[in-house]
Write a protein that holds these residues in place. Structure first.
Motif, short mmCIF file in Angstrom:
data_model
loop_
_atom_site.label_atom_id
_atom_site.label_comp_id
_atom_site.label_asym_id
_atom_site.label_seq_id
_atom_site.Cartn_x
_atom_site.Cartn_y
_atom_site.Cartn_z
N VAL A 144 0.79 -0.91 -0.11
CA VAL A 144 -0.07 0.00 0.01
C VAL A 144 0.88 1.31 -0.02
O VAL A 144 0.35 2.24 -0.35
CB VAL A 144 -1.04 -0.07 1.23
N GLY A 145 2.05 1.04 0.37
CA GLY A 145 3.27 2.26 0.45
C GLY A 145 2.79 3.22 1.43
O GLY A 145 3.03 4.44 1.12
N ASN A 146 2.01 2.74 2.34
CA ASN A 146 1.89 3.60 3.62
C ASN A 146 0.83 4.71 3.00
O ASN A 146 0.49 5.88 3.51
CB ASN A 146 3.09 4.43 4.12
N GLY A 147 -0.02 4.55 2.22
CA GLY A 147 -0.69 5.59 1.26
C GLY A 147 -2.32 5.25 1.64
O GLY A 147 -2.57 4.59 2.59
N ALA A 148 -3.21 5.74 0.93
CA ALA A 148 -4.67 5.84 1.04
C ALA A 148 -5.25 4.49 0.35
O ALA A 148 -6.47 4.47 0.09
CB ALA A 148 -5.20 7.15 0.65
N GLY A 149 -4.57 3.57 -0.21
CA GLY A 149 -5.00 2.60 -1.05
C GLY A 149 -5.36 1.17 -0.51
O GLY A 149 -5.62 0.41 -1.00
N GLY A 150 -5.93 1.22 0.79
CA GLY A 150 -6.35 0.32 1.65
C GLY A 150 -7.53 -0.54 1.01
O GLY A 150 -7.90 -1.65 1.17
N ALA B 3 1.34 -2.74 -6.23
CA ALA B 3 1.88 -1.51 -5.42
C ALA B 3 1.43 -0.31 -5.99
O ALA B 3 0.87 -0.20 -7.00
CB ALA B 3 3.29 -1.44 -5.74
N HIS B 4 0.76 0.58 -4.81
CA HIS B 4 0.39 1.70 -5.09
C HIS B 4 1.38 2.94 -4.61
O HIS B 4 2.35 2.49 -4.03
CB HIS B 4 -0.85 1.66 -4.35
N ASP B 5 1.06 4.16 -5.14
CA ASP B 5 1.44 5.31 -4.49
C ASP B 5 0.67 5.97 -3.48
O ASP B 5 -0.31 5.15 -3.18
CB ASP B 5 1.74 6.41 -5.76
N GLY B 6 0.98 7.06 -3.01
CA GLY B 6 0.44 7.62 -1.72
C GLY B 6 -1.18 7.84 -1.84
O GLY B 6 -1.74 7.53 -0.94
N ASP B 7 -1.71 8.02 -2.98
CA ASP B 7 -3.16 8.20 -3.16
C ASP B 7 -3.83 7.25 -3.88
O ASP B 7 -4.98 7.36 -4.24
CB ASP B 7 -3.53 9.68 -3.77
N ARG C 250 -2.20 5.43 -8.79
CA ARG C 250 -1.35 4.39 -9.41
C ARG C 250 -1.13 3.02 -9.40
O ARG C 250 -1.52 2.68 -7.93
CB ARG C 250 -0.02 5.05 -9.87
N MET C 251 -0.81 2.12 -10.13
CA MET C 251 -0.84 0.73 -9.83
C MET C 251 0.28 0.17 -10.53
O MET C 251 0.11 0.29 -11.87
CB MET C 251 -2.24 -0.07 -10.19
N ARG C 252 1.21 -0.57 -9.91
CA ARG C 252 2.08 -1.51 -10.76
C ARG C 252 2.11 -2.81 -10.12
O ARG C 252 1.58 -3.05 -9.05
CB ARG C 252 3.36 -0.74 -10.37
N ALA C 253 2.53 -4.11 -10.88
CA ALA C 253 2.53 -4.98 -10.61
C ALA C 253 3.55 -6.01 -10.64
O ALA C 253 4.76 -5.57 -11.60
CB ALA C 253 1.32 -5.95 -11.51
N VAL C 254 3.52 -6.92 -10.05
CA VAL C 254 4.88 -7.98 -9.79
C VAL C 254 4.31 -9.29 -10.30
O VAL C 254 3.14 -9.71 -9.55
CB VAL C 254 5.43 -7.87 -8.52
N THR C 255 4.86 -10.31 -11.04
CA THR C 255 4.40 -11.61 -11.27
C THR C 255 4.67 -12.55 -10.24
O THR C 255 5.49 -11.84 -9.19
CB THR C 255 5.21 -12.01 -12.46
#
Length: 435
Positions: A167-173, A226-230, A233-238
């Motif tokens: 979540v990157g300590n952000g708001a994406g919970g 993975a997200h950024d602070g808000d 954005r979304m990135r992915a790992v296989t």
């Protein structure tokens, strides 16, 4: 004042309570109801209070979402029958920054005309303040459960997965909530909201997400998110622990979203690999300036099924015109449930692409000199966003960042040696323009 992603900058310098108050007054002139939410940065609390004060003293009612992902704010504008939305966030910027981004009821960010209107009002101190007994009300609403339900309704999982969400300590919970509701086994990293971003830098890059990649690759997890602070954005790992490039993700999402004859909107810095992969399925691409507001505008056109940016912003226009990182997380989970991401990614032939950023004192002046030099030297030039030069078997792009004092350089070719040569050519061009 406004870049392509709203106002951003250091708190107490470029971003202040005075500025937030002025934005509130400017937006409040022609808005009866506005939704406001923020990311976990400590400065977001007083900036929200200041912006809300400017709205309320203009007679505008405020729906305060509190801590909320930016896509939650973008969606809630329509849910709350509001005229506008405001995210208090600096997105993936460092913790000393904050910002203000404005949203239309469609979920699209304010376009150039709307941003200019707000800027003009701030410069002239235009306001329409009401009497003491006509001020707007401020109510509190938790829109996250509704966002979670919308995400669950938007996808079908062939089978529950094991997913690690950074979540990157952000708001994406909300991503964790949605994947759990879909039956996934979810493990989290950096799940505690903290605007100082102690777990990792906010931007979800391969370098910043090494812990996520290692955990996924060394466990039985099927997928990493993975997200950024808000969480726009979304990135992915296989499952193998490989961090997928933004271009590969864009190609995968575009192929899944569009049918033959439809179009996918991509920014000018997108790899040739995306267009090549989509063309195999009869899907066209249309180029836009860099910035989700431009991708969203293109995605709203008939026949455009999807829009995305390699930086991690993904837009499904039938859902919302706001980049929705949690929706992207659920979409990629559904894809991984049908076929492993590593296998899907292996279908895409990638090409050597080089990117760098250069600090400059006056990016506008530098870009003007770049345009002059390019016009004299090359035949195939596009100035849709920055300067993009087509070299036939390769291309390069020199463009100013919309949010930072940087000029970015991108170059690509289908062969390694050619990519290196064109990248050096572009860097030399920029170097001469900065003298």
């Amino acid at each position: 004042m406004f870049g392509t992603s709203g106002i951003r900058g250091p708190v107490g310098d470029e971003v202040t309570a005075d500025l937030a108050l002025a934005v509130g007054r400017a937006v409040g002139i022609d808005a009866e109801r506005v939704v406001v939410g923020r990311d976990p940065r400590e400065s977001g609390a007083f900036l929200t209070d200041a912006l809300t004060a400017g709205l309320r003293e203009s007679g505008t009612d405020v729906v305060d979402l509190g801590l909320a992902a930016t896509p939650t704010v973008g969606r809630a504008v329509a849910w709350e029958s509001a005229d506008a939305g405001v995210s208090i966030t600096a997105s993936h910027n460092p913790p000393q920054d904050n910002g203000i981004k404005l949203w239309q009821p469609s979920g699209q960010a304010y376009d150039a005309d709307l941003r200019e209107r707000v800027e003009d009002r701030i410069r002239t101190a235009e306001a329409d303040l009401v009497a003491w007994d006509a001020v707007g009300e401020r109510t509190t609403v938790d829109a996250t459960p509704r966002h979670r339900d919308a995400l669950v309704d938007a996808v079908d999982l062939a089978e529950p997965l094991s997913v690690v969400v950074d979540v990157g300590n952000g708001a994406g919970g909300v991503t964790v909530d949605a994947l759990t509701a879909l039956g996934c086994e979810v493990e989290t990293l950096n799940a505690q909201p903290d605007g100082s971003f102690p777990g990792r830098p906010s931007e979800p890059t391969a370098e910043n997400c090494q812990s996520l990649a290692s955990l996924v690759g060394n466990t039985d997890a099927d997928l990493g998110i993975a997200h950024d602070g808000d969480a726009d954005r979304m990135r992915a790992v296989t499952a193998d622990g490989d961090f997928l490039s933004g271009d590969v993700l864009l190609a995968l999402f575009g192929r899944a979203a569009a049918d033959a004859g439809e179009t996918v909107a991509v920014p000018v810095d997108t790899s040739l690999a995306v267009a090549d992969y989509l063309a195999e399925a009869g899907i066209e691409t249309t180029r836009t300036p860099v910035g989700d507001v431009y991708v969203a505008a293109a995605a709203s056109e008939p026949g455009v099924a999807f829009g995305g940016e390699p930086s991690g912003a993904w837009i499904w226009p039938t859902e919302t015109l706001c980049p929705d990182g949690p929706l992207a997380a659920c979409k990629i989970a559904a894809m991984a449930g049908e076929r492993p991401l590593a296998d899907r990614a292996a279908d895409i032939e990638t090409y050597p692409i080089r990117r760098t950023s250069v600090d400059v004192a006056d990016k506008a002046a530098v870009m003007e000199r770049v345009r002059e030099r390019v016009a004299d030297k090359y035949d195939s030039v596009s100035t849709l966003d920055g300067v993009r030069v087509d070299r036939g078997d390769a291309w390069f792009l020199v463009r100013a960042s919309g949010t930072q004092p940087l000029v970015r350089v991108t170059a690509e070719a289908r062969e390694e040696d050619r990519a290196a040569a064109v990248f050096e050519e572009a860097q030399t061009l920029l170097s001469k323009a900065t003298v």
